[in-house]
Design a protein around this motif. Structure first.
Motif, mmCIF file in Angstrom:
data_model
loop_
_atom_site.group_PDB
_atom_site.id
_atom_site.type_symbol
_atom_site.label_atom_id
_atom_site.label_comp_id
_atom_site.label_asym_id
_atom_site.label_seq_id
_atom_site.Cartn_x
_atom_site.Cartn_y
_atom_site.Cartn_z
ATOM 1 N N ARG A 69 29.259 -0.478 9.634
ATOM 2 C CA ARG A 69 27.853 -0.233 9.961
ATOM 3 C C ARG A 69 27.717 0.715 11.155
ATOM 4 O O ARG A 69 28.318 0.480 12.204
ATOM 5 N N ASP A 70 26.920 1.773 10.952
ATOM 6 C CA ASP A 70 26.516 2.680 12.027
ATOM 7 C C ASP A 70 27.689 3.301 12.776
ATOM 8 O O ASP A 70 27.608 3.555 13.977
ATOM 9 N N GLU A 114 24.197 4.006 7.969
ATOM 10 C CA GLU A 114 23.865 2.614 8.275
ATOM 11 C C GLU A 114 24.851 1.658 7.609
ATOM 12 O O GLU A 114 25.262 0.661 8.186
ATOM 13 N N TYR A 115 25.242 1.987 6.365
ATOM 14 C CA TYR A 115 26.216 1.176 5.636
ATOM 15 C C TYR A 115 27.239 2.123 5.003
ATOM 16 O O TYR A 115 26.872 3.107 4.354
#
Length: 693
Positions: free
Chosen positions: A318-319, A331-332
């Motif tokens: 994530r991120d 983000e993913y």
């Protein structure tokens, strides 16, 4: 399409949360909602005081009241009532018009403009609504179709109430169902439109399908399947009628002349099948692209949401990783990895391929055993029917059993091994996930469904089987293959009907075992919602294609051997299409509406089968059949092999020509789409409405 306009960047209170105490007339607008508006339904189980402790009953009641409280805090219309047998409580969830309008604008819902404004699909905005710019949906509502209303309601249900505490989690019905706190959560059918579809679609065999009504009620994904199924049945008339004529000719020669089904027109029919398969693929792509323009799904995959299963996985990064295009952090993210050494997604795919390879090895081994130990010993010169029928049934049984293990049985809610393996590969969107399920399923179905027939038609006369020669009686494999082929097709058609119609009934009967009616002999009247609660869960659309796509394979690969098969399939499919529609409307819960731009990897599979058809038809004509001798009586074995090569090259060249001659980009649909967009933009400019993409 046009985007949202006129939405204030900052709102102290969202319009969807207006109440009768606010200045806006939201209460009056909500009162104007139809007396039977579309609604979602949550089902809670009522615990029996004789079987459960008071603390358990109190806890269950608290869960229900907490959920209802959250729903009402969202300003949704909530009603609850007990079931007629007192064992469940049904909670219906609707929305006032004020909320629907806010959510439609906020979620960028698309509505069709009126014809005088171009008739294009356009994002909903209040300013255009005030100008009465949107056309009415086909289900009789003034603005939003029942399907769109259900989508908007569900989005609200899964959101946090206005002004709620940060720690206050939104309602997660999936988790509540998994924990056993909620029985079901599903969209309700809308009675008026459902019955209209029953009368104008499901019960009319000869009338064209009202596909725009189907799309509006069930969504693009279901409508696209029935578009494909209807197109397949329409195109099937060509090989069916040609095959019927050839079959009648074969029967005549069999009874009056040769005592054999060999016929000079088998060569022609094999060529027709090969060319038909290529034409089918080209024309379908043109129709599919037409639907993309008519339904405005051209950019669907670019706007597709990330799968919840992907976001919730512990393996997701994530991120941290930067997007190669935008340079912004993803983000993913999950890495594709490498094959050597196996890392990331490639490692998991490698495991899937290993399983597929093992399954194919088992399938090949069992098919060989069926020939050597079961089918061939039952045959003798002049009598191959018993062995052929037994072999065909055995091949069909192997296919069905392996399909059930690997592919699952949706009607019994049995999840197959392939679904588990592909789920572990962590694909980001539903489209990517479904495409991989379809393609990897094809890798084993190609063997389990077609290897047995290929073995008998092309191999047993030419190569030792299990270390010894096990040829067909008198080296004549065409009669053996014909019996096996038609037997297998009949088994497949029968199982398809049993799977779609019989298995759900059996599942329901098993679930009802041990359930004793409260009053024997007395039938308790149920409400429509109770009836729908008892209906079957709808079959996933991805599963609905499978038996028909592989039926297409059986036809184009082998129907030259027994040309009546396409007519059998056409008759079966004609009734099956309407029966599936009737089941969907009268026995299945309403499926969740999904968007789909195309049939995904099934198109690739159709193309592969169309190419393989060139090879199998060339071999059937030149190797298995003796039809070439009607044209050139003095052929040697070497001459037959050269004939196969020449025919195969001719058909491949013709396939290439077909691909270049038949356009897949529909000029009329593209022109209509562009004209609609231009007229829409002109009208919006005339109204001085500004839009943001």
């Amino acid at each position: 399409g046009c985007a949202m306009a006129g939405i204030q960047k900052r709102r102290q209170k969202a319009t969807r949360y207006y109440t009768e105490d606010d200045e806006d007339d939201g209460g009056a607008m909500a009162a104007a909602t139809s007396t039977m508006p579309p609604a979602m339904c949550a089902v809670f189980k009522t615990l029996d005081p004789d079987e459960h402790e008071s603390s358990e009953i109190e806890a269950a009641n608290q869960v229900r009241e907490k959920v209802i409280g959250k729903l009402r805090a969202l300003n949704l219309n909530v009603d609850q009532f007990p079931a007629s047998d007192g064992k469940h409580v049904f909670v219906t969830i609707g929305a006032p018009e004020t909320m629907l309008k806010y959510e439609a604008e906020h979620q960028r819902a698309k509505l069709r403009l009126r014809e005088e404004y171009g008739g294009a699909l356009c994002y909903y905005v209040g300013e255009l609504d005030e100008k009465k710019a949107y056309d009415k949906p086909l289900d009789g509502f003034e603005l939003f179709s029942s399907t769109l209303q259900l989508k908007l309601i569900d989005e609200v249900v899964r959101s946090k109430p206005y002004g709620s505490d940060e720690k206050d989690e939104p309602i997660d019905f999936d988790e509540l169902i998994e924990d056993g706190k909620v029985e079901e959560y599903f969209p309700l059918h809308h009675a008026r439109m459902r019955m209209k579809l029953v009368f104008e679609w499901a019960q009319l065999l000869t009338k064209p399908q009202p596909l725009e009504m189907v799309r509006e009620y069930f969504g693009e994904q279901v409508a696209l399947f029935y578009t494909w199924y209807g197109f397949y049945n329409t195109m099937l008339w060509i090989p069916a009628l040609c095959g019927l004529a050839l079959f009648c000719s074969q029967i005549y020669t069999y009874t009056s002349m040769s005592g054999s089904l060999e016929n000079p027109f088998v060569l022609v029919y094999g060529i027709v099948l090969s060319l038909w398969a290529s034409v089918f693929c080209q024309l379908w792509m043109a129709l599919e692209n037409t639907r993309k323009h008519e339904w405005d799904t051209l950019d669907f995959e670019n706007d597709e949401k990330v799968r919840e299963e992907f976001m919730e996985s512990d393996e997701i990064v994530r991120d941290e990783m930067l997007n190669e295009v935008t340079g912004e952090p993803e983000e993913y993210f999950y890495p594709d990895g490498s094959w050597l050494p196996p890392t990331g997604r490639a490692r998991k795919q490698l495991m899937t391929y290993v399983v597929i390879g093992l399954v194919n090895a088992v399938s090949i081994f069992v098919s060989v055993l069926i020939w050597t130990d079961i089918s061939e010993p039952l045959m003798e010169p002049g009598n191959v029917i018993v062995g052929g029928v037994v072999g065909g049934v055995a091949f069909a049984a192997v296919s069905i059993i392996i399909d059930a293990l690997m592919d699952g049985v949706p009607e019994l809610e049995h999840k197959g091994m392939m679904a588990v393996l592909v789920e572990g590969e962590l694909w980001k969107t539903d489209t990517e996930h479904q495409d991989n399920v379809i393609l990897k399923t094809f890798y084993f179905k190609l063997v389990t469904k077609y290897f047995g027939l290929t073995l008998v038609a092309f191999a047993v006369n030419l190569t030792p089987v299990m270390g010894e020669d096990r040829p067909c009686p008198e080296w004549q494999c065409m009669p053996v293959f014909q019996v096996m082929y038609v037997t297998l097709i009949v088994c497949e058609l029968a199982y398809s009907v049993f799977q779609s119609q019989g298995l759900p009934v059996i599942k329901k009967a098993i679930e009802n075992l041990g359930v004793v009616p409260d009053k024997l002999g007395v039938k308790i009247a149920k409400s429509p919602i109770e009836d729908q609660f008892g209906w079957f869960d709808p079959t996933p659309v991805i599963e609905m294609y499978k038996d028909k796509v592989y039926q297409f394979g059986y036809i184009v690969l082998f129907a030259a051997a027994f040309p009546i098969v396409p007519m059998l399939c056409l008759v079966s499919n004609t009734f099956d299409l309407r029966q599936r529609a009737l089941t969907l409307l009268t026995k299945n819960k309403r499926p969740e509406p999904f968007v789909a731009a195309d049939i995904g990897t099934y198109q690739t599979i159709l193309e592969i089968l169309a190419t393989l058809a060139i090879i199998t038809n060339s071999l059937l004509i030149g190797l298995t059949s003796h039809g070439l001798y009607f044209y050139i009586p003095g052929l040697t074995q070497i001459d037959r092999l050269w004939a196969i090569v020449v025919l195969e090259h001719f058909l491949i060249l013709t396939k290439i020509v077909i691909g270049s001659v038949i356009p897949t980009e529909p000029a009329n649909a593209i022109l209509t789409y562009n004209v609609q967009q231009e007229r829409k933009n002109q009208q919006l400019a005339l109204w001085d409405v500004e839009f943001e993409e």
